[in-house]
Design a protein around this motif. Structure first.
Motif, mmCIF file in Angstrom:
data_model
loop_
_atom_site.group_PDB
_atom_site.id
_atom_site.type_symbol
_atom_site.label_atom_id
_atom_site.label_comp_id
_atom_site.label_asym_id
_atom_site.label_seq_id
_atom_site.Cartn_x
_atom_site.Cartn_y
_atom_site.Cartn_z
ATOM 1 N N THR A 122 134.865 62.893 40.972
ATOM 2 C CA THR A 122 134.109 64.108 40.638
ATOM 3 C C THR A 122 133.906 65.030 41.839
ATOM 4 O O THR A 122 133.112 65.961 41.761
ATOM 5 C CB THR A 122 132.717 63.745 40.071
ATOM 6 N N THR A 123 134.628 64.788 42.933
ATOM 7 C CA THR A 123 134.449 65.597 44.145
ATOM 8 C C THR A 123 135.762 65.757 44.890
ATOM 9 O O THR A 123 136.689 64.969 44.715
ATOM 10 C CB THR A 123 133.444 64.940 45.125
ATOM 11 N N PHE A 124 135.811 66.788 45.717
ATOM 12 C CA PHE A 124 136.842 66.858 46.746
ATOM 13 C C PHE A 124 136.374 65.936 47.863
ATOM 14 O O PHE A 124 135.185 65.897 48.177
ATOM 15 C CB PHE A 124 136.991 68.291 47.274
ATOM 16 N N LEU A 171 146.950 69.514 46.788
ATOM 17 C CA LEU A 171 145.782 68.804 46.254
ATOM 18 C C LEU A 171 146.264 67.500 45.633
ATOM 19 O O LEU A 171 147.220 67.488 44.846
ATOM 20 C CB LEU A 171 145.062 69.645 45.204
ATOM 21 N N ILE A 172 145.590 66.404 46.003
ATOM 22 C CA ILE A 172 146.001 65.068 45.586
ATOM 23 C C ILE A 172 144.866 64.410 44.820
ATOM 24 O O ILE A 172 143.770 64.227 45.354
ATOM 25 C CB ILE A 172 146.388 64.220 46.811
ATOM 26 N N ASP A 173 145.137 64.058 43.574
ATOM 27 C CA ASP A 173 144.165 63.366 42.724
ATOM 28 C C ASP A 173 144.390 61.867 42.907
ATOM 29 O O ASP A 173 145.377 61.317 42.424
ATOM 30 C CB ASP A 173 144.361 63.785 41.267
ATOM 31 N N ASP A 174 143.483 61.209 43.625
ATOM 32 C CA ASP A 174 143.621 59.792 43.943
ATOM 33 C C ASP A 174 143.085 58.875 42.855
ATOM 34 O O ASP A 174 143.118 57.654 43.009
ATOM 35 C CB ASP A 174 142.879 59.472 45.250
ATOM 36 N N THR A 175 142.555 59.419 41.782
ATOM 37 C CA THR A 175 141.946 58.600 40.721
ATOM 38 C C THR A 175 142.580 58.944 39.381
ATOM 39 O O THR A 175 143.429 59.830 39.285
ATOM 40 C CB THR A 175 140.425 58.859 40.634
ATOM 41 N N GLY A 176 142.123 58.309 38.357
ATOM 42 C CA GLY A 176 142.604 58.602 37.008
ATOM 43 C C GLY A 176 141.881 59.757 36.353
ATOM 44 O O GLY A 176 142.131 60.066 35.196
ATOM 45 N N SER A 177 140.995 60.423 37.093
ATOM 46 C CA SER A 177 140.206 61.525 36.537
ATOM 47 C C SER A 177 141.040 62.773 36.318
ATOM 48 O O SER A 177 141.880 63.134 37.141
ATOM 49 C CB SER A 177 139.062 61.885 37.491
ATOM 50 N N VAL A 178 140.750 63.445 35.210
ATOM 51 C CA VAL A 178 141.365 64.747 34.934
ATOM 52 C C VAL A 178 140.555 65.806 35.671
ATOM 53 O O VAL A 178 139.319 65.770 35.691
ATOM 54 C CB VAL A 178 141.374 65.029 33.415
ATOM 55 N N HIS A 179 141.239 66.738 36.309
ATOM 56 C CA HIS A 179 140.610 67.886 36.985
ATOM 57 C C HIS A 179 141.349 69.142 36.545
ATOM 58 O O HIS A 179 142.566 69.114 36.347
ATOM 59 C CB HIS A 179 140.715 67.777 38.513
ATOM 60 N N ILE A 180 140.624 70.237 36.417
ATOM 61 C CA ILE A 180 141.244 71.550 36.231
ATOM 62 C C ILE A 180 140.714 72.426 37.356
ATOM 63 O O ILE A 180 139.522 72.733 37.419
ATOM 64 C CB ILE A 180 140.924 72.164 34.855
ATOM 65 N N ILE A 181 141.611 72.789 38.271
ATOM 66 C CA ILE A 181 141.231 73.540 39.473
ATOM 67 C C ILE A 181 141.567 75.009 39.261
ATOM 68 O O ILE A 181 142.678 75.359 38.856
ATOM 69 C CB ILE A 181 141.967 72.998 40.719
ATOM 70 N N GLN A 182 140.572 75.863 39.539
ATOM 71 C CA GLN A 182 140.738 77.309 39.406
ATOM 72 C C GLN A 182 140.089 78.022 40.594
ATOM 73 O O GLN A 182 139.358 77.414 41.373
ATOM 74 C CB GLN A 182 140.090 77.808 38.114
ATOM 75 N N ASN A 183 140.354 79.322 40.688
ATOM 76 C CA ASN A 183 139.691 80.160 41.687
ATOM 77 C C ASN A 183 138.231 80.324 41.300
ATOM 78 O O ASN A 183 137.932 80.585 40.136
ATOM 79 C CB ASN A 183 140.341 81.548 41.759
ATOM 80 N N TYR A 230 138.543 81.516 50.940
ATOM 81 C CA TYR A 230 138.742 81.482 49.496
ATOM 82 C C TYR A 230 138.059 80.251 48.909
ATOM 83 O O TYR A 230 137.772 79.290 49.615
ATOM 84 C CB TYR A 230 140.241 81.480 49.171
ATOM 85 N N HIS A 231 137.824 80.289 47.606
ATOM 86 C CA HIS A 231 137.075 79.219 46.953
ATOM 87 C C HIS A 231 137.819 78.707 45.732
ATOM 88 O O HIS A 231 138.298 79.498 44.911
ATOM 89 C CB HIS A 231 135.682 79.719 46.565
ATOM 90 N N LEU A 232 137.897 77.372 45.639
ATOM 91 C CA LEU A 232 138.475 76.706 44.481
ATOM 92 C C LEU A 232 137.440 75.743 43.930
ATOM 93 O O LEU A 232 136.609 75.218 44.673
ATOM 94 C CB LEU A 232 139.737 75.935 44.878
ATOM 95 N N PHE A 233 137.487 75.496 42.611
ATOM 96 C CA PHE A 233 136.550 74.558 42.015
ATOM 97 C C PHE A 233 137.176 73.878 40.818
ATOM 98 O O PHE A 233 138.157 74.359 40.243
ATOM 99 C CB PHE A 233 135.238 75.259 41.641
ATOM 100 N N CYS A 234 136.612 72.729 40.456
ATOM 101 C CA CYS A 234 137.020 72.026 39.249
ATOM 102 C C CYS A 234 136.096 72.477 38.130
ATOM 103 O O CYS A 234 134.870 72.329 38.238
ATOM 104 C CB CYS A 234 136.932 70.517 39.445
ATOM 105 N N ILE A 235 136.667 73.020 37.074
ATOM 106 C CA ILE A 235 135.825 73.545 35.996
ATOM 107 C C ILE A 235 135.193 72.432 35.165
ATOM 108 O O ILE A 235 134.286 72.691 34.388
ATOM 109 C CB ILE A 235 136.609 74.524 35.089
ATOM 110 N N ILE A 236 135.643 71.185 35.346
ATOM 111 C CA ILE A 236 135.108 70.053 34.588
ATOM 112 C C ILE A 236 133.902 69.415 35.272
ATOM 113 O O ILE A 236 132.949 69.020 34.609
ATOM 114 C CB ILE A 236 136.205 68.983 34.375
ATOM 115 N N HIS A 237 133.954 69.310 36.606
ATOM 116 C CA HIS A 237 132.950 68.544 37.355
ATOM 117 C C HIS A 237 132.000 69.467 38.129
ATOM 118 O O HIS A 237 132.418 70.120 39.085
ATOM 119 C CB HIS A 237 133.642 67.577 38.312
ATOM 120 N N PRO A 238 130.734 69.514 37.715
ATOM 121 C CA PRO A 238 129.757 70.380 38.389
ATOM 122 C C PRO A 238 129.702 70.134 39.897
ATOM 123 O O PRO A 238 129.750 68.987 40.355
ATOM 124 C CB PRO A 238 128.436 69.999 37.726
#
Length: 125
Positions: A39-41, A56-68, A108-116
């Protein structure tokens, strides 16, 4: 006199070789990779050289959607920042994707729209 010059020259060459071998150029030696947990970078910011892309590397089985954009006080704030590449990438777990290139210096800023509060600041120099 000649002996002193020879010793000075040898010392100069040794110091130069050591600086080059150890990356003593003073440049940015940071990585272009950022890992994501469930749930974090793993880190909150990364510095890139202008023109580089970000892996960007997802080291877990979690789904992430990364946007500006970023999370602000628990609220997602998508944004378009001048000079930033458009990012809208889904990670399905245990995968990686390149973002960029980041061709304009800035922050610049990126965030995962799924994980607060899953925010990443990208600094381009």
């Amino acid at each position: 006199m000649m002996k002193k010059l020879l010793v000075a020259f040898i010392l100069f060459v040794l110091v130069t070789v050591l600086l080059v071998a150890c990356g003593g150029s003073g440049g940015d030696s940071g990585s272009n990779e950022v890992h994501m947990g469930e749930t974090t970078f793993v880190q909150s910011s990364v510095t890139l050289k202008k023109g580089n892309s970000l892996n960007l590397i997802d080291d877990t089985g979690s789904v992430h959607i990364i946007q500006n954009g970023s999370w602000v006080n628990g609220t997602p704030r998508p944004t378009t920042e001048p000079g930033a590449p458009t990012v809208n990438q889904q990670f399905n777990g245990n995968d990686s994707h390149m973002m960029g290139p980041f061709n304009t210096a800035g922050t610049y800023h990126l965030f995962c729209i799924i994980h607060p509060n899953m925010n990443l600041t990208v600094i381009v120099r």
